[in-house]
Design a protein around this motif. Structure first.
Motif, PDB file in Angstrom:
ATOM      1  N   GLN A  52       0.824  -1.200   0.000  1.00 11.97           N
ATOM      2  CA  GLN A  52       0.000   0.000   0.000  1.00 11.97           C
ATOM      3  C   GLN A  52       0.863   1.257   0.000  1.00 11.97           C
ATOM      4  O   GLN A  52       0.423   2.315  -0.425  1.00 11.97           O
ATOM      5  N   GLY A  53       2.109   1.123   0.447  1.00 12.02           N
ATOM      6  CA  GLY A  53       3.028   2.251   0.459  1.00 12.02           C
ATOM      7  C   GLY A  53       3.699   2.490  -0.886  1.00 12.02           C
ATOM      8  O   GLY A  53       4.493   3.413  -1.030  1.00 12.02           O
ATOM      9  N   GLY A  54       3.411   1.639  -1.866  1.00 13.09           N
ATOM     10  CA  GLY A  54       3.957   1.838  -3.204  1.00 13.09           C
ATOM     11  C   GLY A  54       5.150   0.961  -3.534  1.00 13.09           C
ATOM     12  O   GLY A  54       5.609   0.946  -4.665  1.00 13.09           O
ATOM     13  N   GLY A  55       5.664   0.209  -2.584  1.00 13.06           N
ATOM     14  CA  GLY A  55       6.790  -0.689  -2.854  1.00 13.06           C
ATOM     15  C   GLY A  55       6.304  -2.019  -3.396  1.00 13.06           C
ATOM     16  O   GLY A  55       5.107  -2.297  -3.442  1.00 13.06           O
ATOM     17  N   SER A  56       7.254  -2.840  -3.829  1.00 12.57           N
ATOM     18  CA  SER A  56       6.903  -4.176  -4.291  1.00 12.57           C
ATOM     19  C   SER A  56       8.012  -5.155  -3.927  1.00 12.57           C
ATOM     20  O   SER A  56       9.172  -4.773  -3.774  1.00 12.57           O
ATOM     21  N   HIS A  57       7.623  -6.408  -3.770  1.00 14.57           N
ATOM     22  CA  HIS A  57       8.546  -7.492  -3.432  1.00 14.57           C
ATOM     23  C   HIS A  57       8.261  -8.669  -4.353  1.00 14.57           C
ATOM     24  O   HIS A  57       7.101  -9.058  -4.513  1.00 14.57           O
ATOM     25  N   VAL A  58       9.304  -9.243  -4.934  1.00 10.73           N
ATOM     26  CA  VAL A  58       9.162 -10.380  -5.839  1.00 10.73           C
ATOM     27  C   VAL A  58       9.554 -11.659  -5.113  1.00 10.73           C
ATOM     28  O   VAL A  58      10.597 -11.709  -4.453  1.00 10.73           O
ATOM     29  N   PHE A  59       8.721 -12.684  -5.254  1.00 11.41           N
ATOM     30  CA  PHE A  59       9.010 -13.999  -4.702  1.00 11.41           C
ATOM     31  C   PHE A  59       8.886 -15.023  -5.817  1.00 11.41           C
ATOM     32  O   PHE A  59       7.989 -14.942  -6.645  1.00 11.41           O
ATOM     33  N   TYR A  60       9.805 -15.992  -5.829  1.00  3.87           N
ATOM     34  CA  TYR A  60       9.791 -17.062  -6.814  1.00  3.87           C
ATOM     35  C   TYR A  60       9.063 -18.235  -6.176  1.00  3.87           C
ATOM     36  O   TYR A  60       9.457 -18.695  -5.095  1.00  3.87           O
ATOM     37  N   VAL A  61       7.986 -18.667  -6.813  1.00  2.00           N
ATOM     38  CA  VAL A  61       7.087 -19.617  -6.171  1.00  2.00           C
ATOM     39  C   VAL A  61       6.866 -20.875  -6.990  1.00  2.00           C
ATOM     40  O   VAL A  61       6.991 -20.880  -8.204  1.00  2.00           O
ATOM     41  N   GLU A  62       6.515 -21.910  -6.258  1.00  2.00           N
ATOM     42  CA  GLU A  62       5.953 -23.114  -6.840  1.00  2.00           C
ATOM     43  C   GLU A  62       4.451 -22.981  -6.600  1.00  2.00           C
ATOM     44  O   GLU A  62       4.020 -22.573  -5.516  1.00  2.00           O
ATOM     45  N   VAL A  63       3.648 -23.302  -7.601  1.00  2.00           N
ATOM     46  CA  VAL A  63       2.199 -23.168  -7.477  1.00  2.00           C
ATOM     47  C   VAL A  63       1.589 -24.530  -7.170  1.00  2.00           C
ATOM     48  O   VAL A  63       1.885 -25.523  -7.848  1.00  2.00           O
ATOM     49  N   ALA A  64       0.758 -24.573  -6.136  1.00  2.00           N
ATOM     50  CA  ALA A  64      -0.003 -25.770  -5.779  1.00  2.00           C
ATOM     51  C   ALA A  64      -1.461 -25.462  -6.077  1.00  2.00           C
ATOM     52  O   ALA A  64      -2.120 -24.764  -5.312  1.00  2.00           O
ATOM     53  N   ASP A  65      -1.950 -25.963  -7.219  1.00  2.00           N
ATOM     54  CA  ASP A  65      -3.315 -25.616  -7.627  1.00  2.00           C
ATOM     55  C   ASP A  65      -4.216 -26.826  -7.856  1.00  2.00           C
ATOM     56  O   ASP A  65      -5.278 -26.710  -8.450  1.00  2.00           O
ATOM     57  N   ASP A  66      -3.796 -27.984  -7.353  1.00  2.67           N
ATOM     58  CA  ASP A  66      -4.697 -29.134  -7.364  1.00  2.67           C
ATOM     59  C   ASP A  66      -4.615 -29.824  -5.999  1.00  2.67           C
ATOM     60  O   ASP A  66      -3.746 -29.517  -5.182  1.00  2.67           O
ATOM     61  N   GLY A  67      -5.524 -30.733  -5.745  1.00  2.32           N
ATOM     62  CA  GLY A  67      -5.629 -31.378  -4.439  1.00  2.32           C
ATOM     63  C   GLY A  67      -4.343 -31.998  -3.923  1.00  2.32           C
ATOM     64  O   GLY A  67      -3.905 -31.693  -2.813  1.00  2.32           O
ATOM     65  N   PRO A  68      -3.692 -32.876  -4.689  1.00  2.00           N
ATOM     66  CA  PRO A  68      -2.464 -33.502  -4.198  1.00  2.00           C
ATOM     67  C   PRO A  68      -1.328 -32.502  -3.934  1.00  2.00           C
ATOM     68  O   PRO A  68      -0.611 -32.631  -2.943  1.00  2.00           O
ATOM     69  N   GLU A  69      -1.185 -31.495  -4.819  1.00  4.82           N
ATOM     70  CA  GLU A  69      -0.140 -30.482  -4.601  1.00  4.82           C
ATOM     71  C   GLU A  69      -0.424 -29.670  -3.342  1.00  4.82           C
ATOM     72  O   GLU A  69       0.491 -29.381  -2.565  1.00  4.82           O
ATOM     73  N   ARG A  70      -1.690 -29.289  -3.139  1.00  2.00           N
ATOM     74  CA  ARG A  70      -2.043 -28.517  -1.943  1.00  2.00           C
ATOM     75  C   ARG A  70      -1.861 -29.367  -0.687  1.00  2.00           C
ATOM     76  O   ARG A  70      -1.450 -28.859   0.349  1.00  2.00           O
ATOM     77  N   ALA A  71      -2.185 -30.669  -0.755  1.00  2.00           N
ATOM     78  CA  ALA A  71      -2.051 -31.537   0.415  1.00  2.00           C
ATOM     79  C   ALA A  71      -0.581 -31.698   0.824  1.00  2.00           C
ATOM     80  O   ALA A  71      -0.264 -31.698   2.012  1.00  2.00           O
ATOM     81  N   ARG A  72       0.316 -31.788  -0.138  1.00  2.00           N
ATOM     82  CA  ARG A  72       1.739 -31.964   0.174  1.00  2.00           C
ATOM     83  C   ARG A  72       2.372 -30.634   0.584  1.00  2.00           C
ATOM     84  O   ARG A  72       3.150 -30.578   1.523  1.00  2.00           O
ATOM     85  N   GLY A  73       2.045 -29.564  -0.133  1.00  2.00           N
ATOM     86  CA  GLY A  73       2.583 -28.249   0.208  1.00  2.00           C
ATOM     87  C   GLY A  73       4.089 -28.244   0.371  1.00  2.00           C
ATOM     88  O   GLY A  73       4.813 -28.778  -0.464  1.00  2.00           O
ATOM     89  N   LEU A  74       4.553 -27.692   1.468  1.00  2.00           N
ATOM     90  CA  LEU A  74       5.992 -27.615   1.739  1.00  2.00           C
ATOM     91  C   LEU A  74       6.454 -28.678   2.738  1.00  2.00           C
ATOM     92  O   LEU A  74       7.514 -28.545   3.346  1.00  2.00           O
ATOM     93  N   MET A  75       5.651 -29.747   2.880  1.00  2.00           N
ATOM     94  CA  MET A  75       6.070 -30.840   3.761  1.00  2.00           C
ATOM     95  C   MET A  75       7.423 -31.372   3.308  1.00  2.00           C
ATOM     96  O   MET A  75       7.686 -31.489   2.113  1.00  2.00           O
ATOM     97  N   PHE A  76       8.269 -31.656   4.276  1.00  2.00           N
ATOM     98  CA  PHE A  76       9.568 -32.298   4.081  1.00  2.00           C
ATOM     99  C   PHE A  76      10.613 -31.392   3.419  1.00  2.00           C
ATOM    100  O   PHE A  76      11.724 -31.827   3.163  1.00  2.00           O
ATOM    101  N   VAL A  77      10.288 -30.135   3.147  1.00  2.00           N
ATOM    102  CA  VAL A  77      11.265 -29.193   2.589  1.00  2.00           C
ATOM    103  C   VAL A  77      12.181 -28.761   3.728  1.00  2.00           C
ATOM    104  O   VAL A  77      11.725 -28.292   4.772  1.00  2.00           O
ATOM    105  N   GLU A  78      13.485 -28.915   3.544  1.00  2.00           N
ATOM    106  CA  GLU A  78      14.446 -28.637   4.616  1.00  2.00           C
ATOM    107  C   GLU A  78      14.894 -27.188   4.677  1.00  2.00           C
ATOM    108  O   GLU A  78      15.297 -26.712   5.734  1.00  2.00           O
TER     109      GLU A  78
END
Length: 156
Positions: free
Chosen positions: A31-57
């Motif tokens: 809202q202050g006018g700045g921006s931040h970029v993040f590099y993401v993996e998209v979880a857009d189906d049931g199995p991907e959402r269920a696993r999420g970031l489990m086991f990521v070290e």
């Protein structure tokens, strides 16, 4: 007349390309006018959402996972089998942040409720949302929201 139509079409195509967002990036427009970029993996189906970031070290500071639902709904998350602490950023269908849960505890199975009409959740490393002054009302920019927002992904 036909030439004018072609010119408008070319201009519309150029504008659409300028507004396109890479699938593997989320830009948070503050809202202050700045921006931040993040590099993401998209979880857009049931199995991907269920696993999420489990086991990521480990995860880079500018990395995350974006969970996208087909339509807004009540959403709760937990940290079962999640090894790293996380911030969870919950949005509505326009990409507007409606709630933030900071520092979710690894392995905790307590439900973290994000809201009644959640369209997406961005998980980042714990502490990132505070360090970057990300707040309720800020906007996420990503192709998942193209239908809902007219902000360009490169807004600064």
């Amino acid at each position: 007349m036909c030439l004018a139509v072609l010119t408008v079409t070319a201009a519309s195509t150029e504008r659409a390309e300028a507004l396109s967002c890479p699938d593997d990036q989320v830009v948070i427009q503050t809202q202050g006018g700045g921006s931040h970029v993040f590099y993401v993996e998209v979880a857009d189906d049931g199995p991907e959402r269920a696993r999420g970031l489990m086991f990521v070290e480990a995860m880079d500071e500018d990395a995350g996972m974006l969970f996208v639902y087909p339509d807004p709904r009540p959403v709760s998350f937990w940290m079962k089998n999640t090894l790293i602490p996380l911030d969870m950023i919950f949005t509505d269908e326009r990409g507007v942040i409606v709630s933030i849960h900071e520092n979710a505890i690894p392995y905790d199975e307590t439900a973290i409720f994000g809201g009644e009409a959640i369209f997406s959740v961005l998980e980042l490393n714990a502490g990132v949302s505070k360090a970057k002054s990300i707040e309720i009302g800020d906007v996420l920019l990503h192709p998942a929201y193209d239908f809902y927002t007219s902000l360009p992904c490169d807004a600064k």
